[in-house]
Design an enzyme around this catalytic site. Structure first.
Site, PDB file in Angstrom:
ATOM      1  CD  GLU A 121      24.877  27.147  42.977  1.00  0.00           C
ATOM      2  OE1 GLU A 121      25.341  27.506  44.086  1.00  0.00           O
ATOM      3  OE2 GLU A 121      24.008  27.808  42.367  1.00  0.00           O
ATOM      4  CG  HIS A 137      28.307  30.165  45.660  1.00  0.00           C
ATOM      5  ND1 HIS A 137      28.436  31.436  46.160  1.00  0.00           N
ATOM      6  CD2 HIS A 137      27.322  30.226  44.716  1.00  0.00           C
ATOM      7  CE1 HIS A 137      27.561  32.233  45.553  1.00  0.00           C
ATOM      8  NE2 HIS A 137      26.872  31.528  44.676  1.00  0.00           N
TER       9      HIS A 137
END
Length: 501
Positions: A267, A270
């Site tokens: 994550e 991202h």
């Protein structure tokens, strides 16, 4: 970017697009809250709020005022970044005008209810709790696809939402080719006789210590927590409303640090992309990521190509020992094999590098069947089990570990999963290019010097937003068109190191 330096027509289009962006960001904040903080009793009201915001966003995007601003720009015949901005605005406007406001609102409300029902169903391990919501979402998503298909199949229309230009005809042979390459590799690992010692990754790991360790690692790599945060959620995800506000989520296992650490690194990848998007174009049609395949490449690059490397663990191991002082000590050459196991498993987000794309292939197959009308919602749990048995040789003992494991369908995100495989391929190709262009990249990682790699990604990927297509971006950064070759080279190298195959 100051609007004072822009052509008047572009200024008018940006002003018309601003409420579209802001309403979308507002809905994203509420969606993040629903998955992290909202009490269960807020479900019905949250669905109404999200439906209202979706309806308002649709009104602005499909309005005559927006159409007039767009037409004014098109009459100017701009070039370069202005031309790309106008093209993306046209794409968004045309899609909105084809989809009735009623459908936009109904889908937002159905997805909000579906998310809550999915959370309850997964916790109770009971597909029937989610069944009706899922059927409703599929019905509405299919209706949405029909509105934008323009002669294409429903599934092609859905694929185009997440990776513009992707088609079932292009992806089907890609997945078939990967299955042909990966299946023998997985079989060879199973028959190698090598039993990887995973004990370095297993034990008792306090959740608070895992959170602190993961957060500090992400911060050391370059994620700015002054412009972001990390919270628990049922399913890890990243959402960004602006480079100054990017939210990561995570989950953990008490007996294995890998799901938490690598979930956070994923994550974080991202999030780094979101924080690196071009500030000059924020709030505009070209200020966001080019597509979800490129977005996924950033998460997979940091999670797998950096985070599972011996060089990275040379830097990380002393910090791991400080974070978990009671865990039995191990060396880098002992942990690396435990990070490159090849073993069919049930959970996609915890799958190894060799089998991960088979998890995606399973979802690709099921989604195609759903939107062709060949698969009923009631038959989905058994179809899931049968597909996993065929592709991976495993069968989920429960719905929670099977058809209910992903959040995507509750969000109406059909056509999303193939971008994960595209991301794996792009990540490997980008990393090979970075290794060629950054002096002693391996040494940098071993010393915890992540700036050179992050800056290379900023310059070749993040700062471009939607100014280029994904294909052009990859070609410019790597010197060649996208292919599975770099991914397969990387995978075979780790398999040879761990399993001698």
């Amino acid at each position: 970017m100051s609007t004072e330096s822009l052509p008047p027509a572009i200024t008018g289009l940006l002003e018309a697009y601003r409420p579209v962006h802001d309403l979308g960001a507002s809905a994203s904040v509420l969606s993040w809250d629903q998955e992290t903080m909202m009490p269960p009793g807020g479900r019905e009201a949250r669905g109404r709020l999200l439906g209202t915001l979706a309806g308002l966003r649709h009104q602005f995007l499909s309005s005559s005022e927006f159409a007039d601003a767009l037409a004014a720009c098109e009459s100017e015949q701009f070039e370069g970044s202005f031309a790309t901005l106008v093209l993306e605005a046209r794409r968004a406007h045309d899609r909105a005008t084809k989809i009735p406001a009623r459908l936009t609102t109904a889908l937002a409300e159905a997805e909000s209810k579906g998310l809550a029902d999915w959370q309850r169903a997964r916790a109770a391990d009971d597909f029937s709790i989610f069944r009706d919501s899922l059927a409703r979402i599929i019905e509405l998503v299919g209706e949405k696809a029909d509105c934008t298909a323009d002669g294409r199949s429903r599934y092609d229309a859905l694929l185009d939402l997440y990776e513009p230009g992707s088609t079932e005809a292009d992806l089907a042979p890609l997945f078939e080719g990967l299955r042909a390459e990966l299946a023998p590799l997985v079989q060879a690992a199973a028959q190698s006789g090598v039993k990887v010692d995973e004990s370095p990754a297993q034990g008792a790991f306090d959740p608070d210590a895992q959170y602190k360790f993961g957060r500090e690692t992400a911060a050391a790599i370059g994620f700015d927590f002054e412009s972001g945060r990390l919270d628990l959620a049922a399913h890890p995800f990243c959402t960004g409303f602006d480079p100054g506000d990017v939210r990561l989520t995570w989950r953990h296992q008490d007996d294995d640090f890998r799901p938490a650490l690598f979930g956070i690194l994923h994550e974080m990848g991202h999030g780094l992309y979101e924080q690196g998007l071009p500030a000059a174009w924020q709030g505009s049609p070209i200020g966001s990521a080019v597509g979800l395949g490129v977005h996924e490449s950033q998460s997979r690059l940091w999670e797998n190509l950096v985070g599972r490397s011996a060089a990275f663990w040379t830097w990380l191991l002393p910090r791991f020992r400080a974070a978990f002082p009671e865990h039995p000590q191990f060396e880098v050459d002992q942990i690396v094999p435990a990070l490159h196991t090849i073993r069919p498993s049930l959970i996609r987000v915890e799958a190894d590098e060799a089998t991960y794309n088979l998890h995606v292939a399973a979802r690709f197959d099921l989604e195609r069947r759903l939107f062709r009308g060949d698969l009923r919602v009631d038959d989905l749990p058994e179809a899931w089990a049968a597909t996993y048995q065929e592709l991976l040789g495993v069968r989920a003992p429960s719905a929670a570990d099977g058809v209910l494991q992903d959040i995507h369908w509750a969000m109406g995100a059909f056509g999303y999963f193939p971008t994960y495989t595209l991301g794996n391929l792009i990540a490997a190709q980008l990393f090979e290019a970075a290794e060629k262009n950054i002096s002693d990249l391996e040494g940098c990682l071993s010393r915890g010097e992540f700036g050179p790699l992050l800056e290379w990604l900023r310059g070749h990927v993040h700062q471009h937003g939607k100014l280029h297509t994904a294909d052009d971006l990859v070609r410019a950064a790597t010197g060649s068109a996208l292919s599975p070759a770099a991914f397969l080279r990387s995978l075979r190298a780790s398999a040879a190191q761990v399993y001698g195959i």
